[in-house]
Write a protein that holds these residues in place. Structure first.
Motif, PDB file in Angstrom:
ATOM      1  N   ASN A  43      29.762 -53.493  -6.097  1.00 29.97           N
ATOM      2  CA  ASN A  43      28.452 -53.984  -5.665  1.00 29.97           C
ATOM      3  C   ASN A  43      27.456 -53.971  -6.818  1.00 29.97           C
ATOM      4  O   ASN A  43      26.710 -54.936  -7.027  1.00 29.97           O
ATOM      5  CB  ASN A  43      27.920 -53.122  -4.524  1.00 29.97           C
ATOM      6  CG  ASN A  43      28.415 -53.577  -3.163  1.00 29.97           C
ATOM      7  OD1 ASN A  43      27.907 -54.525  -2.599  1.00 29.97           O
ATOM      8  ND2 ASN A  43      29.423 -52.897  -2.648  1.00 29.97           N
ATOM      9  N   PHE A  98      25.559 -55.362  12.878  1.00 27.62           N
ATOM     10  CA  PHE A  98      25.718 -54.063  12.229  1.00 27.62           C
ATOM     11  C   PHE A  98      25.676 -52.924  13.237  1.00 27.62           C
ATOM     12  O   PHE A  98      26.252 -51.855  13.018  1.00 27.62           O
ATOM     13  CB  PHE A  98      24.628 -53.869  11.175  1.00 27.62           C
ATOM     14  CG  PHE A  98      24.799 -54.742   9.965  1.00 27.62           C
ATOM     15  CD1 PHE A  98      25.773 -54.464   9.028  1.00 27.62           C
ATOM     16  CD2 PHE A  98      24.008 -55.857   9.775  1.00 27.62           C
ATOM     17  CE1 PHE A  98      25.952 -55.263   7.908  1.00 27.62           C
ATOM     18  CE2 PHE A  98      24.166 -56.670   8.669  1.00 27.62           C
ATOM     19  CZ  PHE A  98      25.150 -56.377   7.728  1.00 27.62           C
ATOM     20  N   LEU A 125      32.232 -52.229   5.056  1.00 22.57           N
ATOM     21  CA  LEU A 125      31.051 -52.977   4.632  1.00 22.57           C
ATOM     22  C   LEU A 125      30.900 -52.971   3.113  1.00 22.57           C
ATOM     23  O   LEU A 125      30.516 -53.986   2.515  1.00 22.57           O
ATOM     24  CB  LEU A 125      29.801 -52.389   5.284  1.00 22.57           C
ATOM     25  CG  LEU A 125      29.665 -52.570   6.797  1.00 22.57           C
ATOM     26  CD1 LEU A 125      28.402 -51.874   7.311  1.00 22.57           C
ATOM     27  CD2 LEU A 125      29.625 -54.049   7.172  1.00 22.57           C
ATOM     28  N   THR A 128      33.393 -55.521   1.684  1.00 21.16           N
ATOM     29  CA  THR A 128      32.931 -56.897   1.886  1.00 21.16           C
ATOM     30  C   THR A 128      31.765 -57.220   0.963  1.00 21.16           C
ATOM     31  O   THR A 128      31.701 -58.305   0.377  1.00 21.16           O
ATOM     32  CB  THR A 128      32.508 -57.100   3.353  1.00 21.16           C
ATOM     33  OG1 THR A 128      33.674 -57.021   4.182  1.00 21.16           O
ATOM     34  CG2 THR A 128      31.851 -58.457   3.562  1.00 21.16           C
ATOM     35  N   SER A 129      30.835 -56.300   0.838  1.00 22.85           N
ATOM     36  CA  SER A 129      29.667 -56.514  -0.010  1.00 22.85           C
ATOM     37  C   SER A 129      30.065 -56.674  -1.471  1.00 22.85           C
ATOM     38  O   SER A 129      29.514 -57.524  -2.192  1.00 22.85           O
ATOM     39  CB  SER A 129      28.683 -55.357   0.143  1.00 22.85           C
ATOM     40  OG  SER A 129      27.524 -55.576  -0.615  1.00 22.85           O
ATOM     41  N   GLY A 169      27.384 -64.710   2.615  1.00 23.95           N
ATOM     42  CA  GLY A 169      27.378 -63.250   2.775  1.00 23.95           C
ATOM     43  C   GLY A 169      26.972 -62.829   4.174  1.00 23.95           C
ATOM     44  O   GLY A 169      27.477 -61.832   4.696  1.00 23.95           O
ATOM     45  N   ALA A 173      29.545 -60.464   6.276  1.00 21.75           N
ATOM     46  CA  ALA A 173      29.143 -59.131   6.737  1.00 21.75           C
ATOM     47  C   ALA A 173      29.192 -59.036   8.258  1.00 21.75           C
ATOM     48  O   ALA A 173      29.617 -58.016   8.822  1.00 21.75           O
ATOM     49  CB  ALA A 173      27.742 -58.807   6.237  1.00 21.75           C
ATOM     50  N   THR A 174      28.765 -60.101   8.940  1.00 24.33           N
ATOM     51  CA  THR A 174      28.791 -60.106  10.401  1.00 24.33           C
ATOM     52  C   THR A 174      30.218 -60.020  10.915  1.00 24.33           C
ATOM     53  O   THR A 174      30.519 -59.251  11.842  1.00 24.33           O
ATOM     54  CB  THR A 174      28.118 -61.379  10.951  1.00 24.33           C
ATOM     55  OG1 THR A 174      26.780 -61.454  10.472  1.00 24.33           O
ATOM     56  CG2 THR A 174      28.103 -61.374  12.478  1.00 24.33           C
ATOM     57  N   THR A 176      32.829 -58.801   9.371  1.00 28.27           N
ATOM     58  CA  THR A 176      33.366 -57.465   9.086  1.00 28.27           C
ATOM     59  C   THR A 176      32.935 -56.475  10.159  1.00 28.27           C
ATOM     60  O   THR A 176      33.757 -55.702  10.672  1.00 28.27           O
ATOM     61  CB  THR A 176      32.882 -56.970   7.709  1.00 28.27           C
ATOM     62  OG1 THR A 176      33.444 -57.801   6.689  1.00 28.27           O
ATOM     63  CG2 THR A 176      33.321 -55.530   7.461  1.00 28.27           C
ATOM     64  N   GLY A 231      35.351 -61.799   5.684  1.00 27.41           N
ATOM     65  CA  GLY A 231      34.800 -60.701   6.473  1.00 27.41           C
ATOM     66  C   GLY A 231      35.745 -60.229   7.563  1.00 27.41           C
ATOM     67  O   GLY A 231      35.899 -59.022   7.794  1.00 27.41           O
TER      68      GLY A 231
END
Length: 273
Positions: A43, A98, A125, A128-129, A169, A173-174, A176, A231
């Motif tokens: 990250n 989240f 998370l 994925t990030s 992104g 993220a959603t 995941t 994700g």
């Protein structure tokens, strides 16, 4: 003696029923510490690369608008989209996703292992990030709004964020978060009749975010599809890779009646692999 055996059986059964539920996962501090630490470092690397990206020049922006028809057919229809309302609306399901896995805290089986699940969730998370930030830093794809010639200002098109269309992104993220929650619920309740509905909800939320991100002019269809896939893979496979695979023995009290009608109590030995 017969009553003593029955009493012993009741005590053992009570102990098994009142014991903490068994988690289908295992957490290894060394391995998972390295995994999570690497993701956090990834990250930081991605953010550093993004910070040093060059924005589009006016000449590049004009050239892209002039060559709009050269965009592949899957994405061409999104080029030029722009809607601040859709962008703001996409943040709502994005934020809700989240919180979705935290609904597992209401589950009697899962909440016995809340710290373990939080660790797996954070690891998911972070992974994925890291994948997203590095990809967004190394690629330079224009967002759909760059092709907008009526509503989006030239000044906003010259910001670094305009170069970060690939990939979404928000959607990654959603996906995941929702796929992680659905996977964990299924692993704790494999026979639950609501598992298909949980998965349906997990699939629908990132799809809704993806639709709104395209309407907003933030991403093309291929950005959304790849973000969804990335994700979902992380959200599903992080818990799957942590599932217990080692063989184990367990003792289970049992009470039944034999062929002659005689009651008996026993302790059965179970070998699980």
């Amino acid at each position: 003696m017969k009553y003593l055996k029955t009493l012993l059986f009741i005590v053992l059964t009570s102990q098994f029923l009142n014991a903490q539920s068994e988690s289908p996962y295992e957490w290894k501090w060394k391995k998972d510490g390295i995994w999570t630490g690497t993701a956090i470092a990834g990250n930081a690397l991605g953010v550093s690369i993004i910070a040093n990206k060059e924005p589009f020049s006016i000449e590049e922006i004009n050239q892209k608008i002039a060559n709009r028809d050269n965009i592949n057919f899957l994405d061409r229809w999104v080029a030029g989209n722009y809607s601040k309302n859709a962008s703001d609306a996409s943040d709502i399901p994005f934020a809700l996703s989240f919180a979705a896995p935290f609904a597992l805290l209401l589950d009697d089986k899962a909440n016995d292992h809340s710290f373990q699940l939080f660790g797996l969730y954070f690891e998911s998370l972070a992974t994925t990030s890291a994948l997203f930030t590095i990809t967004a830093g190394l690629t330079r794809r224009a967002r759909p709004y760059v092709y907008n010639t009526t509503e989006k200002s030239l000044q906003s098109k010259q910001k670094v964020t305009a170069t970060r269309s690939f990939y979404s992104g928000h959607v990654a993220a959603t996906a995941t978060a929702t796929f992680f929650g659905a996977k964990v619920f299924q692993d704790f309740h494999p026979d639950s009749p609501i598992v298909p509905y949980v998965w349906a909800g997990a699939a629908a939320l990132p799809a809704a975010v993806g639709y709104l991100r395209m309407e907003a002019g933030q991403h093309f269809l291929t950005d959304v599809l790849i973000g969804y896939a990335m994700g979902a893979v992380v959200g599903y496979w992080v818990p799957e890779l942590h599932k217990k695979k080692s063989s184990e023995f367990s003792l289970i009290p049992t009470m039944d009646q034999n062929f002659y009608g005689e009651n008996y109590q026993a302790i059965s030995l179970r070998y699980q692999f």
